[in-house]
Design an enzyme around this catalytic site. Structure first.
Site, short mmCIF file in Angstrom:
data_model
loop_
_atom_site.label_atom_id
_atom_site.label_comp_id
_atom_site.label_asym_id
_atom_site.label_seq_id
_atom_site.Cartn_x
_atom_site.Cartn_y
_atom_site.Cartn_z
N THR A 136 0.82 -1.21 0.00
CA THR A 136 0.00 0.00 0.00
C THR A 136 0.85 1.27 0.00
OG1 THR A 136 -1.76 -1.13 1.16
CG2 THR A 136 -1.74 1.26 1.34
N SER A 142 -6.64 0.75 -2.56
CA SER A 142 -7.45 -0.24 -3.27
C SER A 142 -6.90 -0.50 -4.67
CB SER A 142 -8.90 0.24 -3.36
OG SER A 142 -9.48 0.28 -2.08
N GLU A 429 -6.54 -5.52 3.67
CA GLU A 429 -6.61 -6.75 2.88
C GLU A 429 -7.81 -6.73 1.95
OE1 GLU A 429 -4.65 -9.56 2.56
OE2 GLU A 429 -3.09 -8.39 3.57
#
Lengths: 646, 646
Positions: A136, A142, A429
């Site tokens: 990330t 996302s 996650e």
């Protein structure tokens, strides 16, 4: 935790394929060491988690998920099950262990090759080399495919140069980065070729050492601490910025994409997008472990709240001096017992998920040719169960806190940390909303494959990018057809709503109706020249409903199968009633849809709440046995409120 | 915070009767000092809150709520409004200030008489005498009437002996007790007479010094620290145990019950239950302040999440390189915009509540004979708005956290403390479930008064005890009758669902139908010999629904009135659309009921989600103006996520 025959049978049924691992951890895990201590400062919490990590490193659980070549014991299901049991203890440990052995170790296992397995994995198993998983970024969470970090091959030195080109491309929220990790698997855009003619190959993982033996950051690496968080403060989340950091070419995790000594890039998968999603797909274990941890934490919270409700009294009944037990109030039964039933449902679904993962990933390790269909099935189930389990955790732990009043607000009674620590599960996650969109996309793809009547799925190209894994549904064309026959709607005034088969048929029928409608809507809307974003965006509620309807049906079927397969008649009968509460409560929540679509008459819909009430009241005498069926040792439920003062 | 004419008009409308106080606090409150610092240890947080308290003690706001005789400025509405504005800052300060000036000071003001007002209140206003409010016990929270602590008059020494007879009768969760409070108002069962013939008068408040000048506990008093909590860690909650602690007879707060020098007990209210509830009723300000604080915290969270959604992008749209802003996604609009609308609704309802409280309690202070009807009306409205505001806070702040993803999980971005600090609001100052039962009970009582057809309300004797205040509804018999005419159900296929009048009529009709049904059910069930507990318990879902339906209608009417009274045409038009979103979203949530009861056809019910979608999309361009309408200064919204990195 009492152990009557009934409770033993419940525990065996809920224990699943790795029930023996659960039993073993119940004896092995030391509550004194593993439970959180909310009085500690953040640094002291981090120290405590490291101490817990060293204990785990010495146990068989650290080895379980790794291949034999690296000293592992090749038992992925055992590893994930033991990890799930950690969810009853300090959730910072669950996450720290999950990051190090699961994500970092899992990436080296699944994306690396023998050269990494033989050299790096043994140090990961033993915790000699604490690692982190740097995917990330501040700017992209996302949408992992759009990461900004670059990994550029330099042929002059045969090195890979890892670099953070913009402030928002720094790695963020990385567990282990702030203090303890010595190495990271960094996900970056791989570039070969020359500066004038760069060749871009998409996101790949590269091993990058972070700190020297004294713990100081290596040259070119800037590390920041994310500071205090809502929860999980035993995990040292940090930010990583790379300034032209050089690592050997062989640090590339090269299973799905490699750079030769001559600087040429090769991959067994031609299409970069497919390659990316294949890589990510192998990392599904993280998502499955989060679902498992959420389930365990929720069961801890319910065990505390239901046991408390059984000993706490308030207000005398009319004409009596005796105060009424909280769990005898209907409102209190309604707050806790449907959630108890749904926790059982999700535990069975999780067991099915872990079992499937064990089979799929064991095959992957053993060099059996990958079964893409089963891999997609696994990813879809993992996404769906993760969404349901983590939102269920958020809602249920909240309800448990409130149901325990002021006592539930005190850290000593565990509910505050259970709530705060699990809160991020709904968004890490894979953000739950994005995951539901992916589940729906997989369903639509499969629907088209089954019926061939969905021509214009162009809109779905957009969804396809919103993905940390390619998802498809569990149901092959054949079973779609079968279900068409089975789930043919009955008349809305027919069917006993206490009959499990009727309730399951309603779920399957809803899934099929919603998905069919969505497919037709997509086809009709996706005309040439249509604004694909607008089409997709307008259909969002429909998309999310289709995904939910699907996952709810799948989870319900797991529960029903678990009931049917329970060998003990008394436990089976109790589980059957519990399953009915889960299904009826789900029907109550969604009854507007069933009436609106002619599946229930208004008159029958009005009866549903009464049916749930009665079923909850009938379950009340069994509530403590059902909690004991979770099999959480008393020592793990250390909460003073369970011992009322005289 | 921008200030266009539109925003200024929104802020004026939402500001209510004490908008000038809001404006003043916006300029006066120093964000540097008043915002929470999540990096501090618990003891340092407590120190910081004390520093903040001293700043407040020097301001006009500490005085505002107290009578002139004590140096106050007799402006209760200003006091509660300023307190509400603290809800945008450190919520530990809100609670600590609320406990000291609101609960402790309020008890001395409303339950004490001149002798307390002249001596104690000035020290409370100036914070020379930090105090706490010792009502809740470990064993009794909701059922305050059953407290175990005793206050026994000893004629031999003309003293009152305060005593904790059992372990579970210790005072628990008492804000200020663990460290700072020098005095408590202790609620205890007052006993006169002799040991052989004790005379029991029910729960009364007694002033009990807790600590000496060095901060050490006085003899006979044991103080424990409740330790870390989910949130509000700047407040030093503690436990108090009294071992035969003696205070002068004159420490009894004697407005509603007094002991003469001869040891005789007198009270202006004969019936002990009525006396108890009258006393508690004067303390309604605490509940109203909690509702206000919850509203402010929710507006802070929405301001952060909506502004973030307007600057954060993720995923490029199909055929474009530009990433889409989160707030342009329908799912994101659905998560945040209906909650924004409901926050406006609750803010208008809170303004109406504070205004009513100001009038009722100002009359109380000025020795005007109490208007019992208006007092009951106030208590019912306070209970209902407190329930709706605090559950709305819990849900909405949770949603805001999730909508901000990983960034929302970092303490620096405020949402973690907003969530954790407000979490206890749903269960303190009256547990929300118990409060809803009380609202329903008041409605039933009033229904009987209006129609005289509800003979057997014996079951309600049970409800009556579940009370921290006597509640009745707002609606007199006359308006009930009027509403019968107004809210006569139309045909289920008629009425424009975008018409606010139609939506309000649906709400009023539902309230009336549910309440009427409940009244008939109670009458039918409460036959002689019936098990009153079972009857009451069986009807719980009906009871809670009746209360919710009532409060939802009342809140909606506050909003609609606020819209109509807004003098600025552009602001009024925008508020009108916002009100429609609030009402439509409420209808969507409850549409099963409307279809089941023939108020909506299934076909019309199916359209509701689409109407909400469209209304949200139309509101999206105005979202930032509406957030600015909350009037939270930029300095109070210090959250790094609002400033995206390049």
């Amino acid at each position: 935790m009492t152990s009557t025959d009934l409770v033993t049978a419940l525990r065996a049924s809920l224990g699943g394929r790795w029930a023996h691992v659960r039993e073993h951890t119940r004896k092995e895990f030391d509550a004194e060491l593993l439970l959180p201590d909310p009085s500690l400062s953040i640094e002291a919490q981090r120290d405590r988690v490291n101490e817990q990590m060293r204990m785990l490193a010495g146990s068989q659980y650290a080895r379980a998920g790794f291949p034999a070549v690296a000293g592992g014991s090749d038992d992925i299901g055992a590893s994930v099950t033991a990890f799930e049991m950690l969810g009853h203890t300090d959730l910072s440990l669950l996450v720290k262990a999950g990051v190090h052995w699961g994500l970092f170790g899992g990436a080296v296992t699944n994306l690396g090759t023998t050269r990494h397995h033989e050299t790096v994995l043994p140090q990961i198993i033993s915790l000699e080399l604490p690692g982190c998983f740097a995917m990330t970024e501040t700017g992209h969470g996302s949408d992992v495919q759009s990461l900004g970090t670059t990994a550029t091959y330099d042929p002059t030195s045969d090195e890979i140069v890892v670099h953070t080109p913009t402030a928002s491309a720094r790695k963020d929220y990385i567990g282990g980065a702030a203090r303890d990790a010595r190495m990271a698997v960094v996900f970056a855009q791989l570039v070969t070729g020359t500066p004038d003619e760069p060749l871009r190959h998409g996101v790949h993982g590269v091993l990058v050492p972070l700190r020297d033996d004294t713990g100081a950051a290596l040259p070119g690496i800037t590390i920041e601490d994310c500071g205090p968080k809502m929860g999980l403060n035993g995990v040292d989340n940090g930010r990583l910025t790379f300034d032209q950091v050089r690592v050997p070419r062989t640090n590339l995790l090269n299973r799905y994409g490699d750079i030769g000594p001559d600087g040429s890039y090769t991959s067994p998968i031609e299409n970069p997008t497919r390659r990316f999603f294949t890589m990510l797909g192998t990392l599904v274990r993280g998502r499955i472990s989060v679902a498992g941890g959420a389930g365990a934490a929720t069961r801890t919270a319910l065990s505390i709240a239901i046991r408390y409700a059984d000993v706490r009294t308030q207000f005398a009944a009319p004409g009596s001096d005796d105060e009424v037990c909280l769990l005898d109030y209907r409102t209190h039964q309604r707050r806790l017992l449907p959630a108890l039933a749904t926790s059982y449902a999700l535990a069975y679904a999780q067991n099915d998920l872990v079992s499937l993962m064990h089979d799929v990933q064991s095959a992957l390790l053993s060099d059996t040719p990958p079964d893409e269909h089963r891999q997609r099935e696994l990813e879809a189930l993992a996404a769906g169960v993760k969404v349901m389990s983590t939102w269920h955790a958020t809602r249920t732990i909240q309800e448990c806190r409130e149901a325990c009043g002021g006592a539930g607000y005190l850290a000593e009674n565990r509910l505050p940390s259970l709530k705060a620590d699990t809160d991020v599960f709904t968004t890490f996650e894979g953000d739950n909303v994005v995951l539901l969109q992916l589940v729906a996309k997989g369903l639509l793809t499969s629907y088209r494959d089954a019926f061939g009547d969905l021509d214009a799925l162009g809109t779905l190209r957009f969804v396809a990018r919103q993905v940390a894994s390619t998802v498809a549904e569990r149901t092959s064309a054949r079973t779609w057809g079968m279900r068409l026959a089975d789930a043919r709607p009955r008349r809305p005034e027919e069917g006993n709503l206490l009959d499990r088969a009727v309730l399951l048929r309603l779920l399957a029928d809803r899934e099929q109706h919603v998905l069919g409608g969505l497919a037709r809507r997509m086809r009709a809307a996706a005309k040439p020249g249509a604004d694909l974003f607008a089409v997709f965006n307008d259909a969002q509620d429909h998309v999310l409903l289709a995904a939910r309807a699907h996952v709810e049906r799948v989870v319900a079927e797991s529960f029903a199968r678990g009931v049917d397969e329970c060998p003990d008649p008394a436990a089976r009968a109790l589980l059957d009633r519990l399953c009915t509460v889960h299904l009826l409560h789900g029907l109550e929540q969604e009854r507007a849809w069933y009436v609106e679509h002619g599946r229930l008459t208004a008159a029958r819909s009005r009866t549903v709440t009464g049916l749930v009430n009665t079923a909850c009241a009938q379950l009340r005498p069994d509530a403590l046995d059902l909690v004991d069926g979770f099999g959480i040792p008393d020592a793990w439920l250390a909460a003073p409120l369970l011992h009322p003062l005289p």
